[in-house]
Design a protein around this motif. Structure first.
Motif, mmCIF file in Angstrom:
data_model
loop_
_atom_site.group_PDB
_atom_site.id
_atom_site.type_symbol
_atom_site.label_atom_id
_atom_site.label_comp_id
_atom_site.label_asym_id
_atom_site.label_seq_id
_atom_site.Cartn_x
_atom_site.Cartn_y
_atom_site.Cartn_z
ATOM 1 N N GLU A 54 0.835 -1.210 0.000
ATOM 2 C CA GLU A 54 0.000 0.000 0.000
ATOM 3 C C GLU A 54 0.866 1.254 0.000
ATOM 4 O O GLU A 54 0.597 2.227 -0.722
ATOM 5 C CB GLU A 54 -0.923 -0.015 1.223
ATOM 6 N N GLU A 55 1.924 1.248 0.812
ATOM 7 C CA GLU A 55 2.827 2.395 0.847
ATOM 8 C C GLU A 55 3.542 2.582 -0.486
ATOM 9 O O GLU A 55 3.750 3.713 -0.950
ATOM 10 C CB GLU A 55 3.843 2.219 1.979
ATOM 11 N N LEU A 56 3.922 1.466 -1.118
ATOM 12 C CA LEU A 56 4.562 1.531 -2.429
ATOM 13 C C LEU A 56 3.653 2.234 -3.430
ATOM 14 O O LEU A 56 4.102 3.122 -4.178
ATOM 15 C CB LEU A 56 4.906 0.122 -2.915
ATOM 16 N N GLU A 57 2.399 1.864 -3.459
ATOM 17 C CA GLU A 57 1.466 2.477 -4.412
ATOM 18 C C GLU A 57 1.270 3.956 -4.103
ATOM 19 O O GLU A 57 1.158 4.783 -5.023
ATOM 20 C CB GLU A 57 0.131 1.729 -4.400
ATOM 21 N N MET A 58 1.223 4.320 -2.820
ATOM 22 C CA MET A 58 1.110 5.736 -2.445
ATOM 23 C C MET A 58 2.294 6.541 -2.976
ATOM 24 O O MET A 58 2.136 7.627 -3.531
ATOM 25 C CB MET A 58 1.066 5.874 -0.921
ATOM 26 N N LEU A 59 3.491 6.002 -2.797
ATOM 27 C CA LEU A 59 4.704 6.717 -3.197
ATOM 28 C C LEU A 59 4.824 6.799 -4.715
ATOM 29 O O LEU A 59 5.254 7.826 -5.260
ATOM 30 C CB LEU A 59 5.930 6.054 -2.583
ATOM 31 N N LYS A 60 4.448 5.730 -5.409
ATOM 32 C CA LYS A 60 4.471 5.774 -6.878
ATOM 33 C C LYS A 60 3.468 6.796 -7.409
ATOM 34 O O LYS A 60 3.766 7.551 -8.343
ATOM 35 C CB LYS A 60 4.183 4.374 -7.450
ATOM 36 N N THR A 61 2.287 6.840 -6.807
ATOM 37 C CA THR A 61 1.284 7.828 -7.216
ATOM 38 C C THR A 61 1.786 9.239 -6.945
ATOM 39 O O THR A 61 1.603 10.152 -7.766
ATOM 40 C CB THR A 61 -0.044 7.580 -6.473
ATOM 41 N N TYR A 62 2.427 9.415 -5.803
ATOM 42 C CA TYR A 62 3.002 10.720 -5.444
ATOM 43 C C TYR A 62 4.027 11.161 -6.496
ATOM 44 O O TYR A 62 4.016 12.309 -6.953
ATOM 45 C CB TYR A 62 3.643 10.607 -4.064
ATOM 46 N N LEU A 63 4.910 10.256 -6.912
ATOM 47 C CA LEU A 63 5.880 10.568 -7.960
ATOM 48 C C LEU A 63 5.191 10.885 -9.285
ATOM 49 O O LEU A 63 5.529 11.863 -9.963
ATOM 50 C CB LEU A 63 6.849 9.394 -8.151
ATOM 51 N N ASN A 64 4.223 10.066 -9.647
ATOM 52 C CA ASN A 64 3.538 10.250 -10.927
ATOM 53 C C ASN A 64 2.797 11.585 -10.990
ATOM 54 O O ASN A 64 2.581 12.136 -12.077
ATOM 55 C CB ASN A 64 2.557 9.104 -11.174
ATOM 56 N N ASN A 65 2.415 12.099 -9.818
ATOM 57 C CA ASN A 65 1.686 13.366 -9.754
ATOM 58 C C ASN A 65 2.611 14.560 -9.525
ATOM 59 O O ASN A 65 2.140 15.653 -9.221
ATOM 60 C CB ASN A 65 0.627 13.311 -8.651
ATOM 61 N N GLY A 66 3.920 14.345 -9.651
ATOM 62 C CA GLY A 66 4.856 15.462 -9.553
ATOM 63 C C GLY A 66 5.591 15.579 -8.244
ATOM 64 O O GLY A 66 6.288 16.572 -8.012
ATOM 65 N N GLY A 67 5.475 14.596 -7.363
ATOM 66 C CA GLY A 67 6.155 14.655 -6.071
ATOM 67 C C GLY A 67 7.643 14.366 -6.179
ATOM 68 O O GLY A 67 8.131 13.867 -7.198
ATOM 69 N N ILE A 86 10.838 -1.313 -1.774
ATOM 70 C CA ILE A 86 11.700 -0.142 -1.983
ATOM 71 C C ILE A 86 12.448 -0.293 -3.300
ATOM 72 O O ILE A 86 12.597 0.665 -4.069
ATOM 73 C CB ILE A 86 12.657 0.047 -0.794
ATOM 74 N N ALA A 87 12.897 -1.506 -3.581
ATOM 75 C CA ALA A 87 13.549 -1.767 -4.869
ATOM 76 C C ALA A 87 12.575 -1.538 -6.021
ATOM 77 O O ALA A 87 12.954 -1.030 -7.081
ATOM 78 C CB ALA A 87 14.096 -3.193 -4.898
ATOM 79 N N ALA A 88 11.306 -1.893 -5.825
ATOM 80 C CA ALA A 88 10.296 -1.680 -6.864
ATOM 81 C C ALA A 88 10.031 -0.192 -7.076
ATOM 82 O O ALA A 88 9.781 0.243 -8.210
ATOM 83 C CB ALA A 88 9.004 -2.402 -6.490
ATOM 84 N N LEU A 89 10.082 0.606 -5.994
ATOM 85 C CA LEU A 89 9.927 2.052 -6.120
ATOM 86 C C LEU A 89 11.058 2.631 -6.968
ATOM 87 O O LEU A 89 10.825 3.458 -7.862
ATOM 88 C CB LEU A 89 9.926 2.694 -4.733
ATOM 89 N N ALA A 90 12.286 2.174 -6.700
ATOM 90 C CA ALA A 90 13.436 2.626 -7.493
ATOM 91 C C ALA A 90 13.325 2.157 -8.939
ATOM 92 O O ALA A 90 13.611 2.908 -9.879
ATOM 93 C CB ALA A 90 14.728 2.125 -6.860
ATOM 94 N N GLU A 91 12.889 0.922 -9.134
ATOM 95 C CA GLU A 91 12.740 0.378 -10.492
ATOM 96 C C GLU A 91 11.685 1.140 -11.275
ATOM 97 O O GLU A 91 11.799 1.290 -12.499
ATOM 98 C CB GLU A 91 12.373 -1.106 -10.410
ATOM 99 N N HIS A 92 10.682 1.658 -10.585
ATOM 100 C CA HIS A 92 9.666 2.503 -11.218
ATOM 101 C C HIS A 92 10.311 3.722 -11.873
ATOM 102 O O HIS A 92 9.791 4.247 -12.866
ATOM 103 C CB HIS A 92 8.639 2.929 -10.171
ATOM 104 N N MET A 93 11.453 4.141 -11.316
ATOM 105 C CA MET A 93 12.191 5.280 -11.854
ATOM 106 C C MET A 93 13.411 4.837 -12.658
ATOM 107 O O MET A 93 14.316 5.627 -12.945
ATOM 108 C CB MET A 93 12.617 6.203 -10.711
ATOM 109 N N GLY A 94 13.453 3.536 -13.018
ATOM 110 C CA GLY A 94 14.509 3.029 -13.880
ATOM 111 C C GLY A 94 15.844 2.813 -13.203
ATOM 112 O O GLY A 94 16.883 2.787 -13.877
ATOM 113 N N LEU A 95 15.857 2.630 -11.874
ATOM 114 C CA LEU A 95 17.119 2.477 -11.140
ATOM 115 C C LEU A 95 17.116 1.178 -10.344
ATOM 116 O O LEU A 95 16.068 0.706 -9.894
ATOM 117 C CB LEU A 95 17.341 3.660 -10.186
ATOM 118 N N THR A 96 18.312 0.620 -10.150
ATOM 119 C CA THR A 96 18.448 -0.598 -9.363
ATOM 120 C C THR A 96 19.796 -0.591 -8.643
ATOM 121 O O THR A 96 20.729 0.091 -9.058
ATOM 122 C CB THR A 96 18.333 -1.846 -10.257
#
Length: 207
Positions: A54-67, A86-96
């Motif tokens: 749930e926290e992962l989805e919150m943070l990804k949405t926050y990034l997608n909305n300009g956070g 946390i690794a998935a959050l980074a991977e969402h931004m193309g980093l590992t």
């Protein structure tokens, strides 16, 4: 709530001097659940246990909305094996990340020991402000971060790199070490969204 470290007084004072107010944030408990609408950025300072789905989805949405997210990790808590979300959050931004310590092989690029690296600072992105400060920047016990280029909507800029003579601690005992230049910090920006700045050593922000 994930075993994060406490930010040091020097860092918090510097932030306060820039008229930024720091507040502790718990995403999925308490009365103020979720990310405040006025949050200019979120700092994840070395979480030692993983965030929830749930926290992962919150943070990804926050990034997608300009956070904006500032992430600092330690080599023991940076990969899908130890902190998959946390690794998935980074991977969402193309980093590992790789769970290993980078050692500098060029003795002009470290302080006292190869694990305390004096990285080359980028002049791109946020890094454009760093070389002019004339302040030594130390990255101690840092791990490698790589750009996977898995998200075509992300522009990633390396902020801190080693020399070409650097190697991983796994190579330490080998006579013929596999050397390379490693990136220790990245700035990844969504083309129509937010930004993740990731540093691979918590000691950058300590006294």
């Amino acid at each position: 709530g994930h075993g994060e470290l406490e930010l040091g007084e020097t860092f918090t004072s510097a932030v306060a001097d820039e008229n930024v107010e720091l507040r502790d944030l718990t995403l999925i408990s308490g009365e103020n659940q979720g990310i405040p609408e006025d949050a200019a950025a979120i700092i994840l300072y070395v979480p030692q246990t993983d965030i929830t789905d749930e926290e992962l989805e919150m943070l990804k949405t926050y990034l997608n909305n300009g956070g904006n997210i500032l992430l600092m990790t330690y080599f023991q808590f940076c990969t899908a094996d130890s902190v998959p979300n946390i690794a998935a959050l980074a991977e969402h931004m193309g980093l590992t990340a790789t769970a290993d310590v980078v050692l500098e092989g060029d003795n002009t690029k470290y302080y006292q020991t190869p694990s305390i690296i004096l990285p080359t600072l980028s002049e791109q992105g946020m890094g454009a402000n760093l070389p002019s400060t004339n302040i030594y920047t130390y990255m101690a016990n840092a791990h490698p971060i790589a750009n996977t280029q898995s998200n075509e909507n992300v522009t990633a800029v390396p902020l801190m790199t080693t020399s070409d003579a650097a190697y991983l601690s796994a190579e330490l005992e080998k006579e013929d070490k596999e050397t390379a230049s490693f990136t220790l910090a990245w700035e990844a920006t969504l083309n129509e969204g937010g930004k993740l700045i990731w540093f691979s050593s918590p000691y950058l922000f300590t006294e």
